[in-house]
Design an enzyme around this catalytic site. Sequence first.
Site, PDB file in Angstrom:
ATOM      1  N   TYR A   1       0.809  -1.217   0.000  1.00 54.69           N
ATOM      2  CA  TYR A   1       0.000   0.000   0.000  1.00 54.69           C
ATOM      3  C   TYR A   1       0.848   1.276   0.000  1.00 54.69           C
ATOM      4  O   TYR A   1       0.583   2.194  -0.790  1.00 54.69           O
ATOM      5  CB  TYR A   1      -0.984  -0.008   1.172  1.00 54.69           C
TER       6      TYR A   1
ATOM      7  N   GLU B   1       1.498   6.367  -7.096  1.00 51.06           N
ATOM      8  CA  GLU B   1       0.453   7.324  -7.455  1.00 51.06           C
ATOM      9  C   GLU B   1       0.999   8.746  -7.441  1.00 51.06           C
ATOM     10  O   GLU B   1       0.699   9.554  -8.327  1.00 51.06           O
ATOM     11  CB  GLU B   1      -0.724   7.181  -6.492  1.00 51.06           C
TER      12      GLU B   1
END
Length: 232
Positions: free
Chosen positions: A156, A163
């Site tokens: 994560y 991102e």
Amino acid sequence: MGPVSLPAWLQPRYRKNAYLFIYYLIQFCGHSWIFTNMTVRFFSFGKDSMVDTFYAIGLVMRLCQSISLLELLHIYVGIESNHLLPRFLQLTERIIILFVVITSQEEVQEKYVVCVLFIFWNLLDMVRYTYSMLSVIGISYAVLTWLSQTLWMPIYPLCVLAEAFAIYQSLPYFESFGTYSTKLPFDLLIYFPYVLKMYLMMLFIGMYFTYSHLYSERRDILRVFPIKKKKM
């Protein structure tokens, strides 16, 4: 006459579980197809396959991520037990990156970071949807439970970094083409690159909040899971 009991398939709990199982199965099949396609293409074409990842599987990825918005409705109406805000943050991260940053800029679609992001997203979702699908029908495996509650810990944060890097790489194109930048009345201007830079800060704040929630959830599930297994 006594009360008439409904057939099992008409009972609300059965219908809810059947719906969730079908939903998780569809998502699992979609993400498995994406991951398998990416793997086969990489071994067939090598690094060249990474450049056109979005063109090959972008449509299916967008479809899976769009359908995943139903999970917010599941939580809101109570058919799925989860916290709304952390799930909302996770979903909005992907929707913004996929639809706003990547889909709107063809130059970004050819970046390696898109392939990396898709790999991370699909690894997490394949495990998560497998675990959720089996849990709905009352099947649990210690290894799968541990994996679903542990795999996200290294991946994560890497997703969030990827991102952020995708946003960073997209900024020159948003500045050049003026995509989403809008002039409002009274000479007010919404300059979208500034919006993305502000979102970058929010992205890491959201990551801290989501990571804390997932870690707390992991601790509770792994603490209770051995007890449940003993009672079975």
